[in-house]
Write a protein that holds these residues in place. Structure first.
Motif, short mmCIF file in Angstrom:
data_model
loop_
_atom_site.label_atom_id
_atom_site.label_comp_id
_atom_site.label_asym_id
_atom_site.label_seq_id
_atom_site.Cartn_x
_atom_site.Cartn_y
_atom_site.Cartn_z
N MET A 55 0.84 -1.18 0.00
CA MET A 55 0.00 0.00 0.00
C MET A 55 0.89 1.25 0.00
O MET A 55 1.73 1.42 0.88
N VAL A 56 0.69 2.10 -1.00
CA VAL A 56 1.55 3.29 -1.15
C VAL A 56 0.74 4.58 -1.12
O VAL A 56 1.31 5.68 -1.18
N GLY A 57 -0.58 4.50 -1.03
CA GLY A 57 -1.41 5.68 -0.96
C GLY A 57 -2.77 5.33 -0.41
O GLY A 57 -3.18 4.17 -0.42
N PHE A 58 -3.48 6.34 0.10
CA PHE A 58 -4.81 6.09 0.64
C PHE A 58 -5.65 7.36 0.56
O PHE A 58 -5.14 8.48 0.44
N ASN A 59 -6.95 7.14 0.62
CA ASN A 59 -7.91 8.24 0.73
C ASN A 59 -8.97 7.82 1.74
O ASN A 59 -9.50 6.71 1.65
N TYR A 60 -9.26 8.72 2.68
CA TYR A 60 -10.17 8.41 3.78
C TYR A 60 -11.31 9.42 3.80
O TYR A 60 -11.07 10.63 3.89
N GLY A 61 -12.55 8.93 3.68
CA GLY A 61 -13.70 9.81 3.70
C GLY A 61 -14.85 9.22 4.49
O GLY A 61 -15.04 8.00 4.53
N PHE A 62 -15.62 10.09 5.14
CA PHE A 62 -16.75 9.64 5.96
C PHE A 62 -17.98 10.50 5.65
O PHE A 62 -17.86 11.60 5.10
N PRO A 63 -19.18 10.02 5.97
CA PRO A 63 -20.38 10.76 5.64
C PRO A 63 -20.50 12.05 6.46
O PRO A 63 -20.14 12.09 7.65
N GLY A 64 -21.00 13.09 5.81
CA GLY A 64 -21.33 14.34 6.48
C GLY A 64 -22.78 14.71 6.22
O GLY A 64 -23.41 14.17 5.31
N PHE A 65 -23.29 15.65 7.01
CA PHE A 65 -24.69 16.06 6.85
C PHE A 65 -24.83 17.52 7.23
O PHE A 65 -24.36 17.95 8.28
N SER A 66 -25.46 18.31 6.35
CA SER A 66 -25.70 19.72 6.63
C SER A 66 -26.82 20.21 5.73
O SER A 66 -26.89 19.85 4.55
N ASN A 67 -27.68 21.05 6.30
CA ASN A 67 -28.78 21.64 5.52
C ASN A 67 -29.58 20.59 4.76
O ASN A 67 -29.90 20.74 3.59
N GLN A 68 -29.89 19.48 5.45
CA GLN A 68 -30.69 18.39 4.92
C GLN A 68 -30.04 17.69 3.72
O GLN A 68 -30.72 17.06 2.91
N SER A 74 -14.12 14.09 2.48
CA SER A 74 -12.86 13.44 2.09
C SER A 74 -11.76 14.04 2.94
O SER A 74 -11.12 15.02 2.58
N HIS A 75 -11.53 13.42 4.09
CA HIS A 75 -10.72 14.09 5.13
C HIS A 75 -9.22 13.98 4.91
O HIS A 75 -8.48 14.90 5.24
N MET A 76 -8.74 12.85 4.37
CA MET A 76 -7.30 12.69 4.21
C MET A 76 -6.97 11.94 2.93
O MET A 76 -7.62 10.96 2.59
N THR A 77 -5.96 12.42 2.24
CA THR A 77 -5.32 11.69 1.15
C THR A 77 -3.82 11.71 1.42
O THR A 77 -3.24 12.78 1.62
N GLY A 78 -3.20 10.57 1.44
CA GLY A 78 -1.76 10.49 1.72
C GLY A 78 -1.06 9.56 0.76
O GLY A 78 -1.61 8.52 0.39
N THR A 109 -16.62 16.94 -0.12
CA THR A 109 -15.94 18.14 0.37
C THR A 109 -14.64 17.75 1.07
O THR A 109 -14.50 16.65 1.59
N TRP A 110 -13.69 18.70 1.07
CA TRP A 110 -12.47 18.56 1.86
C TRP A 110 -11.84 19.94 1.99
O TRP A 110 -12.30 20.91 1.39
N THR A 111 -10.79 20.04 2.77
CA THR A 111 -10.10 21.31 2.96
C THR A 111 -8.65 21.19 2.49
O THR A 111 -8.08 20.10 2.44
N PHE A 112 -8.06 22.35 2.14
CA PHE A 112 -6.63 22.39 1.82
C PHE A 112 -6.10 23.78 2.07
O PHE A 112 -6.84 24.77 2.09
#
Length: 277
Positions: A55-68, A74-78, A109-112
């Motif tokens: 394993m040389v890379g990963f992407n980690y995402g979890f469900p979010g909820f806002s405004n119905q 997509s919290h992390m990519t490494g 969504t994610w941040t950078f």
């Protein structure tokens, strides 16, 4: 590019391997496997990129909820240090798009960091996300080599994966403007790129155009290592510019990399109402 395969991670053994890679990439304690396993079993999407069996890379995402609305965070990519700049990050994002659409997600969504122009190029130019809002010092003080002692300001990306903006074939410059003016300029004759002072008159002219360029460093990490005061100057000046643009209904849609001016790249900001979202 190295031959890479990407698959969804769901077993405890796979997620233990992810934890080892996460610690290698970030140099900080990884997420506990009981948490990542719970995410994988409850609507999250966790992907691994493999070079043969490693394993040389990963992407980690979890469900979010806002405004119905439900969306994927997509919290992390490494990427393993030995496999960076090989297109693996983009391959992970495209696989994430495919799996997310199959699961019924339309928004990711994610941040950078707005000044990390290589990340911005991947997020906006290649994936066609948009820089939709800006938060000052979002994560507080971050004690790691990448973030250092600067305020942890972040753009939030909206990746509307089922939209015309993401999926239609066009170039940003051709669609919105061929000759885009720069909202602010670079000071001349500086050993490292330095942004001009941000005058209120510049910001008051924002609504006169539908499209603007904003310069950012091509190699922000090098500025941080060489001149932390200059790095902070970039942070504070661009913070003011980006927040002004967003407040007037603009969003970041692309990063232009300049081969003739290798110390500077440019964001393109466009009025959000013009986009096919």
């Amino acid at each position: 590019m190295t031959s890479i395969t990407i698959k969804e991670l769901q077993s405890l053994e796979e997620l233990k391997e992810l934890a080892i890679l996460e610690e290698k990439v970030w140099g900080t304690p990884p997420l506990p496997t009981h948490q990542t396993l719970t995410v994988a079993k409850n609507g999250g999407i966790i992907l691994g990129a493999y070079d043969n069996e490693k394993m040389v890379g990963f992407n980690y995402g979890f469900p979010g909820f806002s405004n119905q609305q439900v969306y994927l965070c997509s919290h992390m990519t490494g990427i393993h240090p030995d496999f960076q700049k090989k297109g693996i990050g983009f391959s992970l994002k495209k696989k994430q798009q495919t799996v997310a659409l199959d699961r019924g997600y339309n928004l990711i969504t994610w941040t950078f960091d707005p000044l990390e122009s290589l990340n911005a190029y991947l997020n906006l130019s290649k994936c066609r996300g948009i820089a939709a809002d800006y938060t000052e010092h979002l994560y507080g003080d971050m004690d790691d080599a990448l973030n250092g002692s600067l305020p942890s300001d972040r753009f939030r990306v909206e990746w509307r994966i089922n939209s015309g903006h993401v999926n239609n074939d066009f170039t940003i410059e051709e669609k919105y403007a061929k000759d885009i003016p720069s909202l602010v300029n670079i000071k001349g004759n500086q050993p490292l790129p330095c942004l001009d002072d941000v005058e209120n008159s510049m910001l008051e002219s924002i609504e006169e155009k539908d499209t603007w360029l904003v310069p950012v460093p091509a190699k922000f990490q090098e500025i941080k290592k060489s001149d932390l005061d200059l790095a902070l100057d970039w942070r504070l000046k661009t913070r003011k510019i980006f927040k002004a643009l967003l407040s007037k209904g603009f969003v970041g849609v692309q990063v232009i990399k300049h081969l003739d001016h290798q110390s500077i790249h440019h964001y393109i900001f466009v009025k959000k109402q013009l986009l096919d979202l």
